[in-house]
Every structure is written in structure tokens, then in C-alpha cells.
Design a protein around this motif. Structure first.
Motif, PDB file in Angstrom:
ATOM      1  N   THR A  70       0.840  -1.204   0.000  1.00 43.79           N
ATOM      2  CA  THR A  70       0.000   0.000   0.000  1.00 43.79           C
ATOM      3  C   THR A  70       0.867   1.241   0.000  1.00 43.79           C
ATOM      4  N   ASP A  71       0.438   2.246  -0.787  1.00 43.13           N
ATOM      5  CA  ASP A  71       1.201   3.488  -0.856  1.00 43.13           C
ATOM      6  C   ASP A  71       0.746   4.479   0.220  1.00 43.13           C
ATOM      7  N   THR A  76      -3.446   0.329  -3.189  1.00 37.08           N
ATOM      8  CA  THR A  76      -2.608  -0.865  -3.256  1.00 37.08           C
ATOM      9  C   THR A  76      -1.937  -0.954  -4.619  1.00 37.08           C
ATOM     10  N   VAL A 146       5.609   2.843  -1.650  1.00 37.43           N
ATOM     11  CA  VAL A 146       4.874   1.832  -0.877  1.00 37.43           C
ATOM     12  C   VAL A 146       5.694   1.453   0.341  1.00 37.43           C
TER      13      VAL A 146
END
Length: 196
Positions: A70-71, A76, A146
Motif C-alpha cells: 500500500t502506498d 494498493t 509503498v
């Protein structure tokens, strides 16, 4: 008297003999404990070395292992979703000076190559969202960052020193693994290499 002489020759006086024997037992226990710790350390070192080889370091010519992270915006990113594009997969940390130095170069080249089918995925290893967001803001980074907070992706790729960058071609194959910081010219040449 004879009994006391026998006790004396066995390890001191009757009272002192018990003290000498207790000290010997304690020394023996300490020595056994130290020896056990040393043996455990040797066994662990051998096991780590063998399992690292078994884990297979990702190298040029391998298919890049897929992952989902996930950033900083909560979106995602799955590596396999980038198939058909070149991916500049960079593992880094905010504390890492070579990482810090190459980030502006990566940003500049991302702006030049993103419309040509080259993406950057910058994987921060094990740091808090707060640290990573502050770093991204400081350098005005616009490419996806991420977080690998549990270091799972780092371990699956067998990443050692940071920064490490994997150049992945549009077919998802690792073209090259770079285990050092890069200057802007080098970043540009690598992005050109993985361009579709």
C-alpha cells in the motif's frame, strides 16, 4: 583424625571441602553454559548461511516475485499490474544517505519516462508512515512510494544493503540488480534500458 586427614586430601578441610566442591561445580556450570552458547551461535550462523542460499537471491534473468503493498495514499500496488511496463523497483530507507541522494534523480527521470511506459515503485523498508510521508514531502516525490513495514517483500527478494534497485522489463523479468546509489545519468540510462 584419620577421617579428617582423608577429607583434607580430598579437597580441603571438612568444612572447606564443601566450599571447594561447590566452586568447582559452579565453574563447570558456567563453562558448560558458555560452550552451549558458542555452539548455538555456530549452528545459527551455519543455518542462516545455508537458508540464505536456499532462499535464492533474485537475480538478472529471474521473474520478479509478485507482491502487493500500500502506498502513502492508501492505494494498493501489485507488481504484476505493471506488466507491459518497465518497473524501476527501488528498496530504500529515510536514514540511508545514498537513498536520499538518488531520490531527486529518480523524481526527475520519473517525470521524463512515466509517459514512455516506465514506472517507479519505491519500497520503503520497515519505517513509519510519518517518517516516509515527511521524506516524500521534503523531496516533492510524486512516484508511488509503498511501505514494506514488516519487511516481507525485502526478505522475499533477499535484499541486502540499501539502496537496492531491480530493473524489471515489461515481461516481468529482472534485467539487472543494482546494489548501490546512482547518479542522475545512471538512473536515466537504466530507465531507457527497461522502456517498452
Amino acid at each position: 583424625m584419620a577421617k579428617n586427614l582423608t577429607e583434607f586430601y580430598k579437597g580441603g578441610t571438612v568444612k572447606g571441602g564443601k566450599q571447594v566442591n561447590n566452586r568447582k561445580k559452579k565453574r563447570l556450570i558456567v563453562r558448560i553454559t558458555i560452550l552451549s552458547v558458542l555452539i548455538a551461535a555456530v549452528v545459527y550462523t551455519l543455518y542462516s548461511t545455508l537458508t540464505e542460499d536456499e532462499r535464492m537471491i533474485v537475480k538478472a534473468g529471474d521473474q520478479a516475485p509478485d507482491f502487493v503493498l500500500t502506498d502513502l495514499n492508501g492505494e494498493t500496488h501489485r507488481l504484476s499490474d505493471y506488466k507491459g511496463q518497465g518497473v524501476f523497483l527501488n528498496f530504500w530507507g529515510t536514514w540511508c544517505k545514498p537513498c536520499e541522494k538518488e531520490m531527486p534523480y529518480m523524481e526527475n527521470q520519473y517525470q521524463a519516462f512515466k509517459d514512455q511506459g516506465v514506472q517507479i515503485l519505491a519500497v520503503n523498508v520497515g519505517e513509519s508512515e510519518f517518517q516516509v510521508k515527511n521524506f516524500a514531502k521534503k523531496y516533492n516525490l510524486s512516484f508511488p512510494i509503498v511501505r514494506d513495514s514488516q519487511k516481507d517483500v525485502m526478505y522475499s527478494y533477499a535484499i541486502g544493503p540499501l539502496p537496492t534497485t531491480l530493473l524489471i522489463n515489461p515481461e516481468g523479468e529482472v534485467v539487472e540488480v543494482v546494489k548501490s546509489g546512482m547518479d542522475e545519468e545512471t538512473v536515466a540510462s537504466y530507465m531507457e534500458m527497461i522502456k517498452p
